[in-house]
Each structure stands twice: as C-alpha cells, then as structure tokens.
Design a protein around this motif. Structure first.
Motif, PDB file in Angstrom:
ATOM      1  N   LYS A 155      46.202  43.689  39.143  1.00 37.53           N
ATOM      2  CA  LYS A 155      46.760  43.654  40.484  1.00 37.53           C
ATOM      3  C   LYS A 155      45.756  44.210  41.490  1.00 37.53           C
ATOM      4  O   LYS A 155      44.801  44.890  41.123  1.00 37.53           O
ATOM      5  CB  LYS A 155      48.039  44.501  40.551  1.00 37.53           C
ATOM      6  CG  LYS A 155      49.188  43.987  39.704  1.00 37.53           C
ATOM      7  CD  LYS A 155      50.412  44.878  39.853  1.00 37.53           C
ATOM      8  CE  LYS A 155      51.568  44.362  39.005  1.00 37.53           C
ATOM      9  NZ  LYS A 155      52.778  45.231  39.128  1.00 37.53           N
ATOM     10  N   GLY A 156      46.012  43.913  42.767  1.00 36.77           N
ATOM     11  CA  GLY A 156      45.227  44.493  43.857  1.00 36.77           C
ATOM     12  C   GLY A 156      43.741  44.221  43.748  1.00 36.77           C
ATOM     13  O   GLY A 156      43.311  43.104  43.422  1.00 36.77           O
ATOM     14  N   ASP A 157      42.939  45.253  43.999  1.00 38.78           N
ATOM     15  CA  ASP A 157      41.481  45.115  44.005  1.00 38.78           C
ATOM     16  C   ASP A 157      40.935  44.710  42.645  1.00 38.78           C
ATOM     17  O   ASP A 157      39.937  43.980  42.553  1.00 38.78           O
ATOM     18  CB  ASP A 157      40.821  46.426  44.463  1.00 38.78           C
ATOM     19  CG  ASP A 157      41.095  46.726  45.924  1.00 38.78           C
ATOM     20  OD1 ASP A 157      41.477  45.796  46.656  1.00 38.78           O
ATOM     21  OD2 ASP A 157      40.926  47.891  46.328  1.00 38.78           O
ATOM     22  N   ALA A 158      41.581  45.194  41.589  1.00 38.52           N
ATOM     23  CA  ALA A 158      41.116  44.863  40.238  1.00 38.52           C
ATOM     24  C   ALA A 158      41.270  43.370  39.979  1.00 38.52           C
ATOM     25  O   ALA A 158      40.375  42.729  39.381  1.00 38.52           O
ATOM     26  CB  ALA A 158      41.911  45.654  39.205  1.00 38.52           C
ATOM     27  N   LEU A 159      42.379  42.805  40.430  1.00 41.89           N
ATOM     28  CA  LEU A 159      42.606  41.363  40.270  1.00 41.89           C
ATOM     29  C   LEU A 159      41.597  40.564  41.085  1.00 41.89           C
ATOM     30  O   LEU A 159      41.004  39.602  40.585  1.00 41.89           O
ATOM     31  CB  LEU A 159      44.033  41.007  40.705  1.00 41.89           C
ATOM     32  CG  LEU A 159      44.374  39.510  40.745  1.00 41.89           C
ATOM     33  CD1 LEU A 159      44.213  38.886  39.361  1.00 41.89           C
ATOM     34  CD2 LEU A 159      45.793  39.305  41.267  1.00 41.89           C
ATOM     35  N   THR A 160      41.400  40.967  42.327  1.00 37.47           N
ATOM     36  CA  THR A 160      40.461  40.258  43.201  1.00 37.47           C
ATOM     37  C   THR A 160      39.047  40.292  42.649  1.00 37.47           C
ATOM     38  O   THR A 160      38.333  39.274  42.651  1.00 37.47           O
ATOM     39  CB  THR A 160      40.476  40.877  44.622  1.00 37.47           C
ATOM     40  OG1 THR A 160      41.803  40.787  45.154  1.00 37.47           O
ATOM     41  CG2 THR A 160      39.513  40.145  45.545  1.00 37.47           C
ATOM     42  N   ALA A 161      38.620  41.465  42.160  1.00 40.34           N
ATOM     43  CA  ALA A 161      37.259  41.619  41.637  1.00 40.34           C
ATOM     44  C   ALA A 161      37.052  40.761  40.392  1.00 40.34           C
ATOM     45  O   ALA A 161      36.023  40.072  40.255  1.00 40.34           O
ATOM     46  CB  ALA A 161      36.987  43.087  41.326  1.00 40.34           C
ATOM     47  N   LYS A 162      38.021  40.784  39.477  1.00 43.09           N
ATOM     48  CA  LYS A 162      37.885  40.001  38.243  1.00 43.09           C
ATOM     49  C   LYS A 162      37.939  38.507  38.545  1.00 43.09           C
ATOM     50  O   LYS A 162      37.192  37.716  37.949  1.00 43.09           O
ATOM     51  CB  LYS A 162      39.014  40.382  37.270  1.00 43.09           C
ATOM     52  CG  LYS A 162      38.914  39.709  35.907  1.00 43.09           C
ATOM     53  CD  LYS A 162      37.644  40.125  35.164  1.00 43.09           C
ATOM     54  CE  LYS A 162      37.606  39.541  33.768  1.00 43.09           C
ATOM     55  NZ  LYS A 162      36.364  39.914  33.039  1.00 43.09           N
ATOM     56  N   PHE A 163      38.811  38.129  39.469  1.00 41.19           N
ATOM     57  CA  PHE A 163      38.931  36.717  39.835  1.00 41.19           C
ATOM     58  C   PHE A 163      37.602  36.215  40.412  1.00 41.19           C
ATOM     59  O   PHE A 163      37.133  35.130  40.048  1.00 41.19           O
ATOM     60  CB  PHE A 163      40.048  36.550  40.875  1.00 41.19           C
ATOM     61  CG  PHE A 163      40.491  35.131  41.073  1.00 41.19           C
ATOM     62  CD1 PHE A 163      41.615  34.635  40.433  1.00 41.19           C
ATOM     63  CD2 PHE A 163      39.781  34.261  41.893  1.00 41.19           C
ATOM     64  CE1 PHE A 163      42.027  33.322  40.606  1.00 41.19           C
ATOM     65  CE2 PHE A 163      40.172  32.954  42.075  1.00 41.19           C
ATOM     66  CZ  PHE A 163      41.314  32.482  41.430  1.00 41.19           C
ATOM     67  N   SER A 164      37.003  37.011  41.304  1.00 42.34           N
ATOM     68  CA  SER A 164      35.727  36.619  41.912  1.00 42.34           C
ATOM     69  C   SER A 164      34.637  36.486  40.866  1.00 42.34           C
ATOM     70  O   SER A 164      33.810  35.563  40.912  1.00 42.34           O
ATOM     71  CB  SER A 164      35.316  37.650  42.971  1.00 42.34           C
ATOM     72  OG  SER A 164      36.262  37.691  44.022  1.00 42.34           O
ATOM     73  N   GLU A 165      34.640  37.406  39.910  1.00 39.19           N
ATOM     74  CA  GLU A 165      33.638  37.378  38.828  1.00 39.19           C
ATOM     75  C   GLU A 165      33.768  36.101  38.003  1.00 39.19           C
ATOM     76  O   GLU A 165      32.767  35.428  37.711  1.00 39.19           O
ATOM     77  CB  GLU A 165      33.840  38.608  37.936  1.00 39.19           C
ATOM     78  CG  GLU A 165      32.939  38.643  36.708  1.00 39.19           C
ATOM     79  CD  GLU A 165      33.324  39.760  35.750  1.00 39.19           C
ATOM     80  OE1 GLU A 165      33.214  39.528  34.524  1.00 39.19           O
ATOM     81  OE2 GLU A 165      33.756  40.827  36.213  1.00 39.19           O
ATOM     82  N   LEU A 166      35.008  35.755  37.630  1.00 40.97           N
ATOM     83  CA  LEU A 166      35.227  34.553  36.826  1.00 40.97           C
ATOM     84  C   LEU A 166      34.926  33.285  37.618  1.00 40.97           C
ATOM     85  O   LEU A 166      34.419  32.304  37.065  1.00 40.97           O
ATOM     86  CB  LEU A 166      36.676  34.524  36.331  1.00 40.97           C
ATOM     87  CG  LEU A 166      37.049  35.578  35.288  1.00 40.97           C
ATOM     88  CD1 LEU A 166      38.548  35.551  35.015  1.00 40.97           C
ATOM     89  CD2 LEU A 166      36.260  35.364  34.000  1.00 40.97           C
ATOM     90  N   ALA A 167      35.233  33.292  38.917  1.00 40.75           N
ATOM     91  CA  ALA A 167      34.943  32.130  39.754  1.00 40.75           C
ATOM     92  C   ALA A 167      33.443  31.846  39.779  1.00 40.75           C
ATOM     93  O   ALA A 167      33.013  30.687  39.712  1.00 40.75           O
ATOM     94  CB  ALA A 167      35.468  32.358  41.169  1.00 40.75           C
ATOM     95  N   LYS A 168      32.655  32.891  39.889  1.00 38.98           N
ATOM     96  CA  LYS A 168      31.200  32.721  39.964  1.00 38.98           C
ATOM     97  C   LYS A 168      30.610  32.165  38.670  1.00 38.98           C
ATOM     98  O   LYS A 168      29.611  31.432  38.688  1.00 38.98           O
ATOM     99  CB  LYS A 168      30.542  34.057  40.301  1.00 38.98           C
ATOM    100  CG  LYS A 168      30.804  34.523  41.727  1.00 38.98           C
ATOM    101  CD  LYS A 168      30.176  35.885  41.992  1.00 38.98           C
ATOM    102  CE  LYS A 168      30.459  36.334  43.419  1.00 38.98           C
ATOM    103  NZ  LYS A 168      29.900  37.680  43.699  1.00 38.98           N
ATOM    104  N   THR A 169      31.239  32.494  37.549  1.00 39.41           N
ATOM    105  CA  THR A 169      30.674  32.071  36.259  1.00 39.41           C
ATOM    106  C   THR A 169      31.363  30.849  35.649  1.00 39.41           C
ATOM    107  O   THR A 169      30.754  30.122  34.868  1.00 39.41           O
ATOM    108  CB  THR A 169      30.755  33.234  35.246  1.00 39.41           C
ATOM    109  OG1 THR A 169      32.129  33.652  35.109  1.00 39.41           O
ATOM    110  CG2 THR A 169      29.906  34.409  35.701  1.00 39.41           C
TER     111      THR A 169
END
Length: 270
Positions: A155-169
């Motif tokens: 949730k929150g920042d943790a979700l956003t950070a992980k989502f961005s990481e997976l999107a990039k790769t």
C-alpha cells in the motif's frame, strides 16, 4: 484651436522616449519598437523573447533598413510597380479598417452571454472526470498475474515504488515504462474502453486485481488519483462567449450589408 495638432507631437515624443535604441544604420536609430512588426505571435513583448531571437530580429531590421535605403537611392519609389503596389496596400488597409470599425459596432448584452452559458454549461463548459494512473503492459495473462501477485499486500508509497520498479523492467510500453508506467491525467475518452472502465472503477491508491485485456496486451493498473466532473465557472468563459457571439452576429450583419451593397451596385461579369 485644435488640441490634436499639439497632442500628436507630444505622443510621438513619449513613444520615442520609451523606445530602447538597439542599433543605428547610417545614423538612423533602430529601437525595440521598430521590431514590433517582426514579432508575430509574440506581440510586442520584446523583453520576453529569447536573446537569440532578439538578435535575429535585430539583424532582420538592419537588413530591412539597408534595403529601404538602397531602394530609395535606386528610385524604386518612383516606379509604376511601386505605385501600383502602394495603391493595392492602401486599399487593403482601408478595407481592413472599415471592417474593424463595423466589428466594433456589434454589441452583445450580458444577458445574451449568460443565457448562452446556462444553455450549454452541461455540455460545452464541462471538464470531464479524470484519472491519474500508472500501468504495466505485458504480452500474456500469466505475466500480468505474476506482477499482481508481487504487488499484493502493498500500500501507499511501498506500492507505488514497487509498481514503478516493475514497470521499468517488465512493461512492453517503453514510452511509459521509462517513467515507472506513468500515464498522467486522462479522461475516459482518451483510453480504450476496457482500460478506461478498469481505471475509473478503481479506488485511489489501488491496483487491478485481475489483468485487463486490450488489443495491446494485458494491463496491470495503479490508480493514483482522480478528479470529479466539474462545470467551468461562468467568469472564466464569459469573455470567450462574448467574442463568439459577437463574431456570429458580425457574420450575419456583414452578409446583410454585402447584400445591400450588391443590390445598389452595377456589377458586370465579362
């Protein structure tokens, strides 16, 4: 005694005092006011344009002054071609000034402006609902399900950070992948139906729990934020409405004037 005789020189002197001299050509000054006709869409805001553009405009003005001097030396202003071109320009200016004066005569009441707004505020003057989202696009349903599994429970920042990481790769949409899957703000009409329905159906800060299939592949969507549909305030569009109504009325008036002018004129086609 007419005040205008004395007022004109005073105004001219005022303009001259406010003008910044940028160069001289054989003793004749070229100021920022002389560059106004060259500014085009920038209007008269000479100070606001980039320095490189200022230099280019100044060079154009200098070249123009040199050509003007040479044209006078060559007696071009005495030629038949010049006189014909001058008359053509004068006639155009006269037509334009007359048309502008006719336009100024058109009056639009506040009541008409308000009525137009009220009639169209639910259609023309509506800003549609919007969503801000990220997405990860992959080729298969299995890939999308694996990504959703990796994001589960975050949730929150943790979700956003992980989502961005997976999107990039993982995302095959390389345009958005470089920015962590960011798509920015959009309304429902800008995306394919399946994507819009899923994105607008999410709560802020949540992801799709099932892959969203479209013609491009399978999407995992993170909805970051949303804006409700709003009606643009009257004060923000009042002037635009007034100009639109004036333009429409002007067309009608001008057509009527032209009809009368042609009725009273002897026009022969040869």
């Amino acid at each position: 005694m007419k005040k205008g005789i004395f007022l004109a020189p005073i105004l001219a002197a005022s303009v001259s005092l406010n003008a910044a001299v940028l160069a001289t050509v054989n003793g004749k000054e070229i100021s920022d006011k002389d560059l106004a006709p060259l500014l085009g869409a920038h209007g008269a805001d000479f100070d606001k344009i980039p320095e490189q553009m200022k230099k280019q405009l100044l060079e154009m003005a200098i070249n123009g002054e040199l050509i003007l001097e040479q044209a006078k030396k060559d007696g071009t202003d005495k030629t038949k071609e010049y006189q014909e071109a001058l008359k053509f320009s004068q006639d155009n200016v006269l037509r334009n000034v007359w048309t502008q004066n006719e336009y100024k005569k058109i009056k639009v009441s506040n009541a008409d402006v308000k009525a137009f707004y009220e009639k169209n505020k639910e259609t023309i003057f509506v800003s549609p609902a919007q969503a801000k989202a990220k997405h990860i696009l992959v080729e298969t349903q299995k890939e999308a399900e694996d990504i959703i599994a990796q994001l589960k429970g975050l949730k929150g920042d943790a979700l956003t950070a992980k989502f961005s990481e997976l999107a990039k790769t993982k995302s095959i949409d390389r345009g958005s992948a470089a920015n962590g899957g960011e798509l920015g703000w959009f309304d429902e009409s800008r995306m394919v139906p399946a994507f819009s329905k899923a994105a607008f159906g999410l709560k802020n800060g949540t992801i799709t729990i099932k892959p969203v299939k479209s013609e491009f592949g399978y999407h995992v969507i993170l909805k970051e934020d949303s804006k409700a549909k709003t009606t643009v305030a009257y004060d923000k569009v009042k002037n635009n409405i007034e100009e639109q109504l004036r333009s429409e009325q002007f067309k009608t008036v001008m057509q009527e004037k032209m009809d009368k002018l042609r009725q009273g004129a002897k026009v022969e086609y040869k």
